[in-house]
Design an enzyme around this catalytic site. Structure first.
Site, PDB file in Angstrom:
ATOM      1  N   HIS A  62       0.850  -1.192   0.000  1.00 52.59           N
ATOM      2  CA  HIS A  62       0.000   0.000   0.000  1.00 52.59           C
ATOM      3  C   HIS A  62       0.882   1.237   0.000  1.00 52.59           C
ATOM      4  O   HIS A  62       2.098   1.150   0.121  1.00 52.59           O
ATOM      5  CB  HIS A  62      -0.986  -0.005   1.176  1.00 52.59           C
ATOM      6  CG  HIS A  62      -0.354   0.047   2.535  1.00 52.59           C
ATOM      7  ND1 HIS A  62       0.542  -0.896   2.996  1.00 52.59           N
ATOM      8  CD2 HIS A  62      -0.513   0.934   3.559  1.00 52.59           C
ATOM      9  CE1 HIS A  62       0.900  -0.595   4.233  1.00 52.59           C
ATOM     10  NE2 HIS A  62       0.293   0.518   4.596  1.00 52.59           N
ATOM     11  N   HIS A  64       1.129   3.892   2.000  1.00 49.76           N
ATOM     12  CA  HIS A  64       1.595   4.634   3.181  1.00 49.76           C
ATOM     13  C   HIS A  64       3.115   4.707   3.119  1.00 49.76           C
ATOM     14  O   HIS A  64       3.784   3.745   2.715  1.00 49.76           O
ATOM     15  CB  HIS A  64       1.128   3.943   4.476  1.00 49.76           C
ATOM     16  CG  HIS A  64      -0.301   4.253   4.820  1.00 49.76           C
ATOM     17  ND1 HIS A  64      -1.075   3.435   5.617  1.00 49.76           N
ATOM     18  CD2 HIS A  64      -1.097   5.308   4.469  1.00 49.76           C
ATOM     19  CE1 HIS A  64      -2.290   3.985   5.748  1.00 49.76           C
ATOM     20  NE2 HIS A  64      -2.323   5.110   5.057  1.00 49.76           N
ATOM     21  N   ASP A  66       5.636   4.513   5.026  1.00 45.71           N
ATOM     22  CA  ASP A  66       6.569   3.562   5.642  1.00 45.71           C
ATOM     23  C   ASP A  66       6.709   2.278   4.836  1.00 45.71           C
ATOM     24  O   ASP A  66       7.490   1.396   5.193  1.00 45.71           O
ATOM     25  CB  ASP A  66       6.179   3.265   7.101  1.00 45.71           C
ATOM     26  CG  ASP A  66       4.763   2.757   7.266  1.00 45.71           C
ATOM     27  OD1 ASP A  66       3.897   3.145   6.462  1.00 45.71           O
ATOM     28  OD2 ASP A  66       4.520   1.960   8.197  1.00 45.71           O
ATOM     29  N   HIS A  67       5.975   2.174   3.733  1.00 44.31           N
ATOM     30  CA  HIS A  67       6.072   0.982   2.880  1.00 44.31           C
ATOM     31  C   HIS A  67       6.589   1.305   1.489  1.00 44.31           C
ATOM     32  O   HIS A  67       6.832   0.408   0.689  1.00 44.31           O
ATOM     33  CB  HIS A  67       4.702   0.299   2.779  1.00 44.31           C
ATOM     34  CG  HIS A  67       4.228  -0.190   4.107  1.00 44.31           C
ATOM     35  ND1 HIS A  67       4.265  -1.511   4.469  1.00 44.31           N
ATOM     36  CD2 HIS A  67       3.772   0.494   5.193  1.00 44.31           C
ATOM     37  CE1 HIS A  67       3.834  -1.640   5.718  1.00 44.31           C
ATOM     38  NE2 HIS A  67       3.531  -0.428   6.176  1.00 44.31           N
ATOM     39  N   HIS A 147      -7.280  -2.181   5.658  1.00 39.49           N
ATOM     40  CA  HIS A 147      -6.510  -1.084   6.211  1.00 39.49           C
ATOM     41  C   HIS A 147      -7.223   0.225   5.878  1.00 39.49           C
ATOM     42  O   HIS A 147      -8.263   0.206   5.219  1.00 39.49           O
ATOM     43  CB  HIS A 147      -5.085  -1.142   5.619  1.00 39.49           C
ATOM     44  CG  HIS A 147      -4.061  -0.403   6.420  1.00 39.49           C
ATOM     45  ND1 HIS A 147      -4.004  -0.428   7.777  1.00 39.49           N
ATOM     46  CD2 HIS A 147      -3.018   0.391   6.029  1.00 39.49           C
ATOM     47  CE1 HIS A 147      -2.992   0.318   8.193  1.00 39.49           C
ATOM     48  NE2 HIS A 147      -2.382   0.831   7.151  1.00 39.49           N
ATOM     49  N   ASP A 217      -0.254  -3.930   6.002  1.00 37.21           N
ATOM     50  CA  ASP A 217      -0.860  -3.661   7.288  1.00 37.21           C
ATOM     51  C   ASP A 217      -2.320  -4.095   7.241  1.00 37.21           C
ATOM     52  O   ASP A 217      -2.978  -3.894   6.233  1.00 37.21           O
ATOM     53  CB  ASP A 217      -0.814  -2.154   7.571  1.00 37.21           C
ATOM     54  CG  ASP A 217       0.618  -1.609   7.642  1.00 37.21           C
ATOM     55  OD1 ASP A 217       1.564  -2.375   7.447  1.00 37.21           O
ATOM     56  OD2 ASP A 217       0.775  -0.393   7.859  1.00 37.21           O
ATOM     57  N   HIS A 275       6.348  -5.123  11.924  1.00 36.80           N
ATOM     58  CA  HIS A 275       5.630  -3.841  11.883  1.00 36.80           C
ATOM     59  C   HIS A 275       5.305  -3.342  13.289  1.00 36.80           C
ATOM     60  O   HIS A 275       4.173  -2.982  13.617  1.00 36.80           O
ATOM     61  CB  HIS A 275       4.348  -3.970  11.038  1.00 36.80           C
ATOM     62  CG  HIS A 275       3.830  -2.633  10.563  1.00 36.80           C
ATOM     63  ND1 HIS A 275       2.883  -1.924  11.258  1.00 36.80           N
ATOM     64  CD2 HIS A 275       4.121  -1.890   9.478  1.00 36.80           C
ATOM     65  CE1 HIS A 275       2.617  -0.803  10.605  1.00 36.80           C
ATOM     66  NE2 HIS A 275       3.360  -0.755   9.529  1.00 36.80           N
TER      67      HIS A 275
HETATM   68 ZN   LIG Z   1       2.763   0.520   7.886  1.00 39.49          ZN
END
Ligand SMILES: [Zn+2]
Length: 308
Positions: A62, A64, A66-67, A147, A217, A275
């Protein structure tokens, strides 16, 4: 070659306690696959001796940060290194737009063959695995996670291997190539007289194919137990410990024991937790909480390699 995963980043949003945001490399058959690419992923690959140039597929769950914030840097590094080999990136919409802005907007252009496959939730069967890429002796399947934004889980699996022919069978019956092919598929062997020789007397069964599912996530999502049934190793996010289950719900994340419940329900052999929220320095409690539910739990420590 054994199938394995190397953890590059196992923290959630920010980088603390020496942990980086999400990233990992799966080696399956002859393929090297990067899953998620948080900031710092390419530097972690240098640290852990991963040959970046060998990666031919990148799976993004996805958008976001942090990915995915490590992806423009990695693609640019490939360009600067003179990459010629094709690269395929799979991810949810609008990953193409994300890359257009980040690369085109900064004047970086990619010359090597880059295929971006945007997955729409409409393309993924509800509560089922959908094969999205076929590789030699392996395949990649996608499934829905739950998510705040569209988030896709991936399962990478070895294909079923052929039965191994016994030498005695070859010596005794001198079968044709066509007959050998049938036995390799697990079928019995029939003599001209009509006598049937069971497959077990002609061949040895292959090792069970290994598979690896990546679930990050996601909110605790019980249908994953059915969707991932029989998967050998499951990586599942455990952003929080059980004391913060309400927060996990609120933020569409899971707790350690919820991850354990998914692995147990799916009858997996191994669960890797990752995570982690930045609030936790010590990760041992994650292990304890998940182990109360499922027996074989590992913590995604960065740099660690797990057989899958
Ligand atoms: Zn994340």
């Amino acid at each position: 070659m054994s199938s394995q995963v190397t953890i590059l980043g196992s923290n959630s949003a920010v980088s603390v306690h020496g942990r980086f945001p999400s990233g990992q490399v799966v080696q399956i058959e002859e393929h090297q696959i990067l899953i998620d690419c948080g900031e710092g992923t390419q530097f972690r690959m240098n640290d852990y001796g991963i040959k970046k140039s060998k990666i031919n597929t990148i799976l993004i769950t996805h958008l976001h940060g942090d990915h995915v914030f490590g992806l423009p840097g990695l693609l640019t590094s490939y360009q600067l290194a003179g990459r010629k080999a094709p690269l395929t990136i799979l991810g949810p919409k609008p990953i193409q737009k994300f890359l257009d802005i980040n690369l085109g907007g900064t004047g970086h252009f990619i010359d090597y063959p880059l295929e971006i496959i945007e997955l729409d939730f409409k393309d993924i069967k509800a509560q089922k695995l959908t094969e999205v890429i076929e590789l030699k002796n392996a395949c990649i399947e996608a499934f829905e996670l739950v998510h705040r934004i569209d988030c896709i889980g991936y399962r990478v699996r070895e294909k079923t291997k052929p039965y191994k022919i016994r030498q005695e069978f070859l010596d005794k019956y001198n079968p044709t190539v066509r007959e050998i092919k049938r036995v390799k598929k697990g079928l019995d062997y029939t003599l001209e007289s009509g006598e049937v020789i069971s497959n077990a007397n002609c061949a040895l069964p292959p090792e069970a194919p290994r598979s690896y599912a990546y679930c990050s996530d996601t909110l605790f999502h019980p249908p994953l137990m059915d969707i991932l049934r029989g998967t050998t190793t499951i990586y599942h996010e455990a952003t929080y410990l059980d004391e913060l289950q309400a927060k996990a719900r609120d933020r569409f994340h899971s707790t350690a024991s919820e991850a354990g419940a998914i692995a147990k329900g799916a009858k997996a052999e191994q669960l890797i937790l990752g995570h982690f929220s930045s609030r936790y320095k010590d990760l041992q409690p994650f292990n304890s909480e998940a182990e109360a539910v499922f027996k074989n739990v590992k913590i995604a420590v960065e740099g660690k390699i797990f057989e899958i």
